[in-house]
Design a protein around this motif. Structure first.
Motif, mmCIF file in Angstrom:
data_model
loop_
_atom_site.group_PDB
_atom_site.id
_atom_site.type_symbol
_atom_site.label_atom_id
_atom_site.label_comp_id
_atom_site.label_asym_id
_atom_site.label_seq_id
_atom_site.Cartn_x
_atom_site.Cartn_y
_atom_site.Cartn_z
ATOM 1 N N LEU A 108 0.827 -1.211 0.000
ATOM 2 C CA LEU A 108 0.000 0.000 0.000
ATOM 3 C C LEU A 108 0.858 1.255 0.000
ATOM 4 O O LEU A 108 0.585 2.183 -0.751
ATOM 5 C CB LEU A 108 -0.907 0.041 1.247
ATOM 6 N N VAL A 109 1.879 1.278 0.849
ATOM 7 C CA VAL A 109 2.768 2.444 0.910
ATOM 8 C C VAL A 109 3.435 2.637 -0.451
ATOM 9 O O VAL A 109 3.491 3.749 -0.968
ATOM 10 C CB VAL A 109 3.820 2.300 2.036
ATOM 11 N N GLY A 110 3.883 1.539 -1.064
ATOM 12 C CA GLY A 110 4.489 1.614 -2.394
ATOM 13 C C GLY A 110 3.515 2.166 -3.428
ATOM 14 O O GLY A 110 3.884 2.979 -4.283
ATOM 15 N N ARG A 111 2.264 1.725 -3.341
ATOM 16 C CA ARG A 111 1.227 2.192 -4.267
ATOM 17 C C ARG A 111 1.002 3.701 -4.105
ATOM 18 O O ARG A 111 0.873 4.429 -5.090
ATOM 19 C CB ARG A 111 -0.072 1.431 -3.970
ATOM 20 N N ILE A 112 0.968 4.183 -2.871
ATOM 21 C CA ILE A 112 0.753 5.610 -2.599
ATOM 22 C C ILE A 112 1.941 6.434 -3.106
ATOM 23 O O ILE A 112 1.760 7.486 -3.728
ATOM 24 C CB ILE A 112 0.539 5.843 -1.080
#
Length: 193
Positions: free
Chosen positions: A120-124
């Motif tokens: 999720l952090v990577g996606r953001i």
């Protein structure tokens, strides 16, 4: 149909809630929106909330549950509701259970969208970088530091709600890393639709 969607920020709860509203004719209830509406309407609970907010305090669980109780009594919630952003703590979950029992209501489902938080952090970060590259402003929620802070708050406070509902046999976990359509199909299967 009365349900709660759980999962960290960015898990897809908002996307799925919008779809469920359309499919089942139920309302999505955001505690923040309900709080502002109750204050604006000048309801007794809204006036209590307004006094607390004006003094800079946090609105108590009792007031929030009172606002939810008033809101679910409105005609558009007759078919059911999705609670969004509530409960955030075990104490709130217990207060919600008590209030629903007093209203002779029960939850039909508690669904957790389970996700890989590192992904999720990577996606953001990717979304923020793409916005910058396109010369677009980065949404506040897409700022990686803001997102990480929200994720930390979720892990510190709200993640404890999941075992509360699991212990009661009410929790269904769905893989939130699947494509949107697959998550939707899994939710429909849980909800009998």
């Amino acid at each position: 149909m009365r349900l709660i969607l759980l999962g960290p920020p960015g898990a897809g709860k908002g996307t799925q809630a919008q779809r469920l509203v359309t499919r089942y004719g139920i309302v999505q209830l955001s505690t923040g929106d309900m709080l502002r509406a109750a204050v604006a309407a000048g309801t007794p609970v809204g006036l209590q909330a307004k006094a607390v907010m004006e003094s800079g305090g946090l609105v108590s669980d009792e007031i929030v549950v009172g606002i939810i109780r008033d809101r679910i009594a409105e005609p558009d919630a007759a078919k059911g509701f999705i609670l969004d952003g509530f409960p955030r703590t075990v104490k709130q979950a217990e207060a919600l259970d008590t209030m629903l029992a007093e209203q002779k209501l029960k939850l039909d489902a508690v669904i957790e969208l389970k996700v890989d938080q590192n992904a999720l952090v990577g996606r953001i970060i990717k979304r923020a970088d793409e916005a910058k590259a396109a010369g677009q402003p980065v949404r506040k929620d897409d700022d990686p530091d803001v997102f990480k802070t929200r994720l930390e708050a979720y892990n510190r406070d709200t993640a404890a709600v999941t075992p509360f509902y699991a212990a009661k046999g009410q929790l269904t976990v769905i893989d939130g890393m699947q494509p949107i359509e697959a998550v939707a199909a899994a939710m429909d299967k849980v909800l009998g639709g």
